[in-house]
Design a protein around this motif. Structure first.
Motif, PDB file in Angstrom:
ATOM      1  N   ARG A  82       0.826  -1.213   0.000  1.00  0.00           N
ATOM      2  CA  ARG A  82       0.000   0.000   0.000  1.00  0.00           C
ATOM      3  C   ARG A  82       0.856   1.257   0.000  1.00  0.00           C
ATOM      4  O   ARG A  82       0.514   2.256  -0.643  1.00  0.00           O
ATOM      5  CB  ARG A  82      -0.941  -0.024   1.201  1.00  0.00           C
ATOM      6  N   ASN A  85       0.523   3.986  -3.061  1.00  0.00           N
ATOM      7  CA  ASN A  85      -0.241   5.153  -2.625  1.00  0.00           C
ATOM      8  C   ASN A  85       0.695   6.180  -1.989  1.00  0.00           C
ATOM      9  O   ASN A  85       1.481   5.844  -1.097  1.00  0.00           O
ATOM     10  CB  ASN A  85      -1.310   4.738  -1.603  1.00  0.00           C
ATOM     11  N   PRO A  94      -5.874   3.204  -0.852  1.00  0.00           N
ATOM     12  CA  PRO A  94      -6.180   2.222  -1.901  1.00  0.00           C
ATOM     13  C   PRO A  94      -7.576   2.439  -2.493  1.00  0.00           C
ATOM     14  O   PRO A  94      -8.513   2.832  -1.788  1.00  0.00           O
ATOM     15  CB  PRO A  94      -6.096   0.876  -1.165  1.00  0.00           C
TER      16      PRO A  94
END
Length: 281
Positions: free
Chosen positions: A18, A22, A30
């Motif tokens: 993640r 991101n 997400p």
């Protein structure tokens, strides 16, 4: 989001993935999956685009393939900060794919509108003296077909080697909706059509010092941290291995730095591990 069993290793792997995709400094989270998007959960495109490792491998391979077209290379070279922010460039592409595949329809359509707006402001002259615009349907077709075939072939190599031809055709037919919304033409709807389109573009493809510099920047990008260095190297070598022989030769790449069995075996293990981390089992 599903509730995963409490497993420290699983949590660590989820956090790392993640963080990679991101930009947490900008508050990115997400993309949430929705059954009210452009595609249904039982679509082939959900299956292919939902796999972390194969999308990373296919995405890097697609970028190397796309850059062999002088106009695609010029658009990135002249209008992108990829040389100073390669990770940001890759994150933006990954987010667009995720939003258009999995998010609510309004989010997907907004993502397409943003890209069309950016394309409308990108134009110039390529290194061979030809003018280009990013919203040229012919150029968009090359970018799309290179991306689609690399995503699919990475999935087939590391997730579903026995994928039926019918499902491969369904993938191209489903992905065509996004391509058309961006103004792409022609848009292949079967594997055979995609392979034929790629062949029609081969006389337009070139390799020069700028192409080789882009390849070096992509393949030798410093990892975010030392822990991720082996994984990044594995993904990069798997991406080179996925390229067609003729594309590797145009780039001047003899092949992956490791042996093919080593690259494919280690990438398969990575793909299996990440599926476990996000499977909830």
């Amino acid at each position: 989001m599903p509730n995963f069993p409490d497993n420290p290793l699983r949590r660590m792997m989820q956090r790392q993935v993640r963080a990679l995709f991101n930009d947490q400094a900008r508050g990115e989270r997400p993309v949430q999956r929705s059954a009210r998007g452009l595609y249904s959960p039982d679509s082939v495109i959900w299956r292919v685009h939902g796999d972390i490792t194969t999308m990373m491998v296919g995405g890097i391979s697609a970028l190397l393939l796309q850059m062999l077209h002088p106009a695609a290379l010029a658009g990135i070279w002249d209008h992108s900060n990829f040389r100073t922010d390669m990770l940001g460039r890759l994150r933006r592409t990954a987010r667009f794919i995720s939003e258009t595949t999995f998010a609510d329809r309004d989010i997907a359509e907004a993502a397409i509108a943003r890209v069309r707006d950016v394309h409308a402001r990108v134009s110039g002259t390529s290194n061979d003296g030809a003018t280009y615009t990013a919203n040229d349907p012919h150029l968009l077709a090359w970018v799309h077909v290179a991306e689609a075939i690399c995503f699919l072939d990475a999935w087939r190599r590391y997730a579903e080697p026995q994928m039926s031809r019918a499902d491969q055709d369904r993938y191209f037919a489903e992905f065509a909706a996004i391509a058309r919304a961006l103004g792409t033409d022609p848009v292949p709807e079967t594997r055979a059509e995609a392979e034929a389109v790629i062949q029609t573009y081969r006389p337009e493809l070139r390799s020069d010092e700028r192409t080789r510099e882009v390849a070096r920047l992509i393949l030798n990008r410093p990892p975010p941290n030392l822990r991720s260095a082996p994984v990044q190297e594995m993904v990069m070598q798997a991406a080179v291995d996925l390229l067609p022989d003729w594309a590797r030769k145009q780039h001047g790449l003899s092949g992956p730095r490791l042996t093919k069995p080593a690259v494919r075996g280690s990438t398969f293990l990575l793909a299996s591990s990440l599926r476990w981390a996000f499977s909830g089992r």
